[in-house]
Design an enzyme around this catalytic site. Structure first.
Site, short mmCIF file in Angstrom:
data_model
loop_
_atom_site.label_atom_id
_atom_site.label_comp_id
_atom_site.label_asym_id
_atom_site.label_seq_id
_atom_site.Cartn_x
_atom_site.Cartn_y
_atom_site.Cartn_z
N HIS A 115 -6.74 5.36 -10.05
CA HIS A 115 -7.60 6.55 -10.11
C HIS A 115 -7.23 7.45 -11.30
O HIS A 115 -6.12 7.38 -11.84
CB HIS A 115 -7.52 7.34 -8.81
CG HIS A 115 -6.15 7.91 -8.53
ND1 HIS A 115 -5.65 9.03 -9.16
CD2 HIS A 115 -5.18 7.50 -7.67
CE1 HIS A 115 -4.44 9.29 -8.71
NE2 HIS A 115 -4.12 8.38 -7.82
N GLU A 151 -2.67 4.66 -0.92
CA GLU A 151 -1.39 4.75 -1.64
C GLU A 151 -0.22 4.55 -0.67
O GLU A 151 -0.38 4.63 0.56
CB GLU A 151 -1.29 6.10 -2.36
CG GLU A 151 -0.03 6.32 -3.20
CD GLU A 151 0.18 5.28 -4.30
OE1 GLU A 151 0.26 4.08 -3.95
OE2 GLU A 151 0.29 5.65 -5.47
#
Length: 522
Positions: free
Chosen positions: A85, A159
């Site tokens: 990202h 994550e």
């Protein structure tokens, strides 16, 4: 003007072509075979012993290296592009994110995602998998654009779970958790918090993700996720364990590409890391590696395309100069390195490598003369015999079908003895590069090594302390750049900033999802 010296024979490995007219060309004897070469360990003996003792006491999971991880069989070739990202608000603040979902993309992060969208706009993705976290989902939406297919949200792409660490500023984590935070920094694979081993859990989750991604019928897949989980996806795909956490860098909006080729007998597919961390910005820009400042760097530059290379297999029996495409590629590479002060350029004695090294040298000299003082920069130009692997790979197996260089199964074209010789020779080359990097203990030391893609694939393997069985796990293109940083100094462990970076080549670069052989194989 460049001084050219004749090649040396015997045991000498390097000789200097000095750019300083006051210094005569001189030979440098390394006495390289006075002692057996040993693969450099990333840990001291004491540290290894402590880890072994601790592992026995705590029941540590072993991390066995396998050149090809075991995955379910696939029917057709697949290419998977991993993208991290863009910059988030917590990235900007220096706050530990983990799998929390309170940060969003900054304006810079949105811009990075848009740049990645433009980089991938012509790529024919069949499907997109995304982490469910806001920062990743938004990046995926920007990159995916107006494509008709929907984005699949996969929870296991979130994550790394960092439990009590999440939400803390880094200095707060250090103050509150002390020894645990220190272990997270220096021994993440064995880091334990709240009764969990986050990195081990992440590696297990990454393997599960691959099973789901490969089970999808698509052939070209985009995955948008996060720093740590993308590291784990790359590592588990090519058979690397948790000790490689923070070694394969993933920058904001950096793209990594993995190729999966079906096995003819229906077994686990062969897997190749086509490129690592292709970023919207330059990979040689000053900064940090995994959050640590670095002043020592080895840049591996593949020489430009040579005459007749498109038709030839990997062997290069004859000396071939670069063709016009190769000349353009070498100039583009020299311009990429323009803002970097290079201390030493070391090249293979082959013609194409020398031409590429000279192009880099000319631009480096011109860069200094652009300043007001126009002070010339004196850098050393050296040639290293051990970077010349083409002479070893001249004799493929007589009954082998010729395979274009660094394509799937290219290793099968050569006898084991030739592969072993090439691997051992590249080991000496890597040792010499590390010694050269250690020669300047003060200030920044940047070494550029120019050679054939196969030589640099082997150097990457030695940097990662792998064996020759991993040679087929990496791919490099002509004119590409790969960067290894040493944040702990030349004696420390190398951090791979990027592999096979080609964005600087502009329209001469290799599209990320373009077929490299035909419609049947990526």
């Amino acid at each position: 003007m460049l001084t050219v010296a004749l090649p040396l024979f015997g045991g000498d490995n390097l000789f200097i072509l000095s750019k300083n007219p006051k210094v005569f060309s001189k030979c440098v004897s390394l006495n390289r075979r006075s002692s057996p070469f040993k693969i450099r360990s990333s840990l001291s003996v004491e540290e290894i012993e402590k880890r072994v003792d601790r592992s026995a006491e705590e029941g540590e999971l072993s991390s066995k290296l396998q050149p090809s991880a075991s995955f379910p069989p696939i029917r057709v070739a697949k290419r998977v592009v991993l993208v991290r990202h863009g910059q988030s608000t917590w990235n900007e603040e220096g706050r530990i994110q983990g799998s929390s979902d309170f940060s969003v993309l900054t304006q810079k992060g949105e811009s990075q995602a848009e740049t990645s969208r433009q980089m991938l706009i012509d790529d024919a993705f069949d499907i997109c998998f995304s982490s469910p976290l806001i920062r990743s989902k938004r990046t995926a939406e920007i990159i995916w654009g107006a494509r008709k297919e929907g984005i699949i949200t996969e929870a296991e792409l979130r994550e790394i779970d960092l439990y009590s660490f999440q939400g803390l500023l880094k200095h707060e984590g250090k103050a509150k958790f002390g020894a645990a935070y220190r272990q997270w920094q220096i021994d993440a694979a064995n880091f334990n918090i709240d009764g969990h081993y986050p990195v081990r859990e992440l590696w297990a989750r990454a393997r599960s993700c691959w099973t789901k991604i490969l089970a999808h019928e698509s052939r070209s897949v985009l995955v948008v996720a996060h720093n740590a989980v993308n590291q784990a996806l790359v590592a588990t795909a090519i058979g690397l364990g948790t000790e490689y956490f923070r070694i394969l860098l993933q920058s904001n909006c950096g793209a990594s590409v993995l190729d999966f080729t079906p096995c003819l007998d229906g077994g686990s597919p062969s897997i190749c890391l086509n490129r690592l961390n292709q970023t919207p910005n330059s990979p040689i820009a000053a900064g940090s590696s995994g959050g640590r400042k670095t002043s020592n760097r080895i840049i591996l530059v593949c020489h430009g395309a040579v005459q007749g290379e498109l038709e030839a297999a990997i062997s290069c029996a004859d000396e071939k100069p670069m063709n016009m495409l190769g000349v353009i590629q070498s100039q583009k590479t020299a311009e990429l390195l323009l803002d970097l002060k290079v201390n030493t350029i070391i090249s293979s004695p082959r013609m194409a490598s020398i031409e590429t090294a000279n192009a880099i040298s000319r631009v480096q000299e011109a860069a200094d003369c652009l300043g007001a003082d126009c002070v010339p920069r004196y850098m050393e130009m050296k040639r290293m015999r051990d970077l010349d692997v083409e002479n070893i790979l001249q004799q493929p197996k007589k009954d082998a079908t010729k395979v274009p260089f660094l394509q799937s199964d290219w290793l099968k074209e050569y006898e084991d003895e030739a592969i072993s010789r090439m691997w051992d020779q590249s080991g000496w080359a890597w040792k010499s590069l590390l010694e050269e990097l250690s020669s300047d203990s003060e200030g920044e030391n940047v070494i550029v090594a120019v050679g054939h893609p196969v030589a640099h694939v082997a150097l990457i393997g030695h940097c990662l302390n792998l064996t020759k069985e991993w040679l087929g796990s990496f791919h490099l293109d002509a004119g590409s750049v790969s960067v290894v940083d040493f944040p702990d100094g030349p004696a420390g462990r190398g951090v791979i900033r990027c592999i096979n970076y080609t964005a600087h080549l502009g329209r001469w670069s290799i599209p990320i999802t373009r077929s490299t052989l035909n419609d049947e194989e990526f």
